[in-house]
Design a protein around this motif. Sequence first.
Motif, PDB file in Angstrom:
ATOM      1  N   GLU A 145      41.983  35.646  46.097  1.00 32.44           N
ATOM      2  CA  GLU A 145      41.252  36.493  47.036  1.00 32.44           C
ATOM      3  C   GLU A 145      41.693  37.947  46.924  1.00 32.44           C
ATOM      4  N   GLY A 146      40.837  38.838  47.440  1.00 31.98           N
ATOM      5  CA  GLY A 146      41.148  40.258  47.446  1.00 31.98           C
ATOM      6  C   GLY A 146      40.944  40.922  46.110  1.00 31.98           C
ATOM      7  N   GLY A 166      32.839  34.667  43.919  1.00 39.43           N
ATOM      8  CA  GLY A 166      32.243  35.121  45.155  1.00 39.43           C
ATOM      9  C   GLY A 166      32.279  36.634  45.271  1.00 39.43           C
ATOM     10  N   ARG A 167      32.107  37.139  46.477  1.00 37.96           N
ATOM     11  CA  ARG A 167      32.021  38.591  46.690  1.00 37.96           C
ATOM     12  C   ARG A 167      33.320  39.292  46.321  1.00 37.96           C
ATOM     13  N   ASP A 168      34.451  38.705  46.704  1.00 36.70           N
ATOM     14  CA  ASP A 168      35.756  39.284  46.359  1.00 36.70           C
ATOM     15  C   ASP A 168      36.764  38.204  46.023  1.00 36.70           C
ATOM     16  N   SER A 169      36.272  37.047  45.573  1.00 39.76           N
ATOM     17  CA  SER A 169      37.149  35.896  45.325  1.00 39.76           C
ATOM     18  C   SER A 169      36.736  35.134  44.075  1.00 39.76           C
ATOM     19  N   LEU A 170      37.704  34.474  43.489  1.00 40.20           N
ATOM     20  CA  LEU A 170      37.483  33.504  42.423  1.00 40.20           C
ATOM     21  C   LEU A 170      38.140  32.197  42.835  1.00 40.20           C
ATOM     22  N   ILE A 171      37.480  31.081  42.541  1.00 44.39           N
ATOM     23  CA  ILE A 171      38.034  29.765  42.870  1.00 44.39           C
ATOM     24  C   ILE A 171      37.997  28.893  41.627  1.00 44.39           C
ATOM     25  N   ALA A 172      39.143  28.329  41.270  1.00 40.75           N
ATOM     26  CA  ALA A 172      39.236  27.363  40.178  1.00 40.75           C
ATOM     27  C   ALA A 172      39.387  25.975  40.791  1.00 40.75           C
TER      28      ALA A 172
END
Length: 221
Positions: free
Chosen positions: A211-212, A184-190
């Motif tokens: 995040e961040g 995402g804009r400032d995040s990664l999700i596993a």
Amino acid sequence: MTATAPVSPVPVAPAGLSERARRYVEVAGVRVDRQNLGQRREAWIGLGVPAREIDRATAFQDRWGGLALPPAPFYEGGPRILGADRPEGSATEGWWHPAGNSRVSTAYGFMIGPDGAFGIHAHRWTPLHASTHGWVESLALADHARRWARSVTRVTRGAVEALDLGGFEPVPEVRGVTDTWWRGRDSLIAVYRGEAVGMDAPQCLEAHVYEGLDEWGLHGG
């Protein structure tokens, strides 16, 4: 005594990995001696294993065998050391071969599927990533995200399905099948669905939200 093929303890990353994953393998990984599958070929053919499946397992061994990487953030840490062994299967169902022994006792084994996918095999086959490259990329990305994220949140069960992935895009290098990464804009999700799907265990559904992240944290490598 089982014959092994000696290798340098400093691993050279297989071709095709991203720069981030290449650094991860060569800095965090270790190469140990690996089994020489060629000495088992005739015995396995005698047991009915097709020669092409032995060739496939041997190719995996040549590329990945003996590579020890740090524990994965899920799946009880993943394989301790990547390595092939005797293929299992049939002409009707297809053939799998082991991808490496688990670090701890698990209800499933890590396998390479008929199409080359990396996954887990319990009472059913569940591909996690379309290739071993994808599995290693996911390990490298998790290591990278942990280092750069300002916060990491573990999400489980129904809360995973409630995650809003609108505005996120899949991370292509992990070659996700059941398990996926999203940027995402400032995040990664596993998102780790493998155990939930493979063992009919929805309580095992889990996601890690990083995040961040700045631009380097999102795309570095």
